[in-house]
Design an enzyme around this catalytic site. Sequence first.
Site, mmCIF file in Angstrom:
data_model
loop_
_atom_site.group_PDB
_atom_site.id
_atom_site.type_symbol
_atom_site.label_atom_id
_atom_site.label_comp_id
_atom_site.label_asym_id
_atom_site.label_seq_id
_atom_site.Cartn_x
_atom_site.Cartn_y
_atom_site.Cartn_z
ATOM 1 N N HIS A 143 -45.264 6.077 -10.650
ATOM 2 C CA HIS A 143 -46.216 4.965 -10.654
ATOM 3 C C HIS A 143 -45.436 3.656 -10.693
ATOM 4 O O HIS A 143 -44.652 3.414 -11.614
ATOM 5 C CB HIS A 143 -47.129 5.070 -11.871
ATOM 6 C CG HIS A 143 -48.068 3.911 -12.022
ATOM 7 N ND1 HIS A 143 -49.071 3.650 -11.119
ATOM 8 C CD2 HIS A 143 -48.144 2.941 -12.954
ATOM 9 C CE1 HIS A 143 -49.735 2.569 -11.503
ATOM 10 N NE2 HIS A 143 -49.180 2.121 -12.608
ATOM 11 N N ASP A 182 -48.615 1.264 -6.406
ATOM 12 C CA ASP A 182 -49.255 2.293 -7.233
ATOM 13 C C ASP A 182 -48.457 3.593 -7.266
ATOM 14 O O ASP A 182 -48.044 4.040 -8.334
ATOM 15 C CB ASP A 182 -50.692 2.571 -6.775
ATOM 16 C CG ASP A 182 -51.428 3.443 -7.782
ATOM 17 O OD1 ASP A 182 -51.443 3.073 -8.976
ATOM 18 O OD2 ASP A 182 -51.963 4.494 -7.390
ATOM 19 N N ARG A 248 -29.768 -11.087 -23.416
ATOM 20 C CA ARG A 248 -29.743 -12.472 -22.943
ATOM 21 C C ARG A 248 -28.477 -12.809 -22.172
ATOM 22 O O ARG A 248 -28.360 -13.890 -21.609
ATOM 23 C CB ARG A 248 -29.891 -13.428 -24.143
ATOM 24 C CG ARG A 248 -31.200 -13.239 -24.892
ATOM 25 C CD ARG A 248 -31.346 -14.241 -26.011
ATOM 26 N NE ARG A 248 -31.349 -15.620 -25.519
ATOM 27 C CZ ARG A 248 -31.479 -16.685 -26.320
ATOM 28 N NH1 ARG A 248 -31.617 -16.521 -27.634
ATOM 29 N NH2 ARG A 248 -31.473 -17.908 -25.818
#
Length: 317
Positions: A143, A182, A248
């Site tokens: 998915h 999808d 980060r």
Amino acid sequence: MSNNKFTVTLQQIIDEFKLEELYLPKSAEEILISENEVNRPGLQLVNFYEYFNPERMQIVGKTEFAYLSTIEENERKDIIDKFFSKKIPVLVITRGLEAFPEMIELAQKYEIPVLRSKDGTSNFVAALIAFLNLNLAPRITRHGVLIEIYGEGVLILGESGVGKSETAIELVKRGHRLVADDAVEIRKVSNISLLGTSPDNIRHFLELRGIGIINARRLFGVGAVKVTEKIDLVVELEIWNPEKLYDRMGVDNEYVSILGVNVPSVTIPVKPGRNLAVILEVAAMNARQKKMGYNAAHELLGRLGFDLTGKDKIKDL
């Protein structure tokens, strides 16, 4: 199909390569090919059958025919008889060569399909292996959304409702190309590469909550879609968790293992105000730079005098 082994019909191969049918024992739609490797039976024609895999397609060209032409008809018939008795799936003659009469006679005896190609042997074999690798490749369906961004295939994953399709639409409007929404069918076409596509029945359709189903090809034109694309980067979207520490710097290399292939991966937190389309564009360009050997985090930390040692983090899809 059984035991997760995929097949392709002989008719598909005939149609793909425009092969001439010299003999078919039954409909080509009923004949299934399951091996993605092929064989040129030079050694078998001199009676060496050790390690011979009779399930492979057999390709004969100018070299094999030149050898068979040098021997007597009776001996040639015995050689072909033994070869066909191994119940090979199909014999393909290349270069448009004329089949020996006994070759067709024995093909009928053992019910071996015989086809002919006008192409040169090496070119035909290379194209056939590429076709078989694609159509017989191990595959899974996940998915998500697959989109091409600046030439990089980006697989977008995340929980339902996180904004995958909305981000895909924004990227398409910015000039990138949609491959699947999808459901993404992922095929392992080699030990280092994955190819993604959409199931035929939902290809180029997207679901946008509040609007419904749209057809990206009809709405944005054929230049906005692709049928297949390699998978170069996996982006996992997740709702921003203030308690989670997100990367980060990008010093460590994160990968997702898909069918045994490690694909670079990033996790992007989603919250109001973040322009995901722009972020994914930057992620695709940055992934390409890393692939070419440049890592901005390493350069910055090197300038600051810090240790550049990173770790590879791999997780399964």
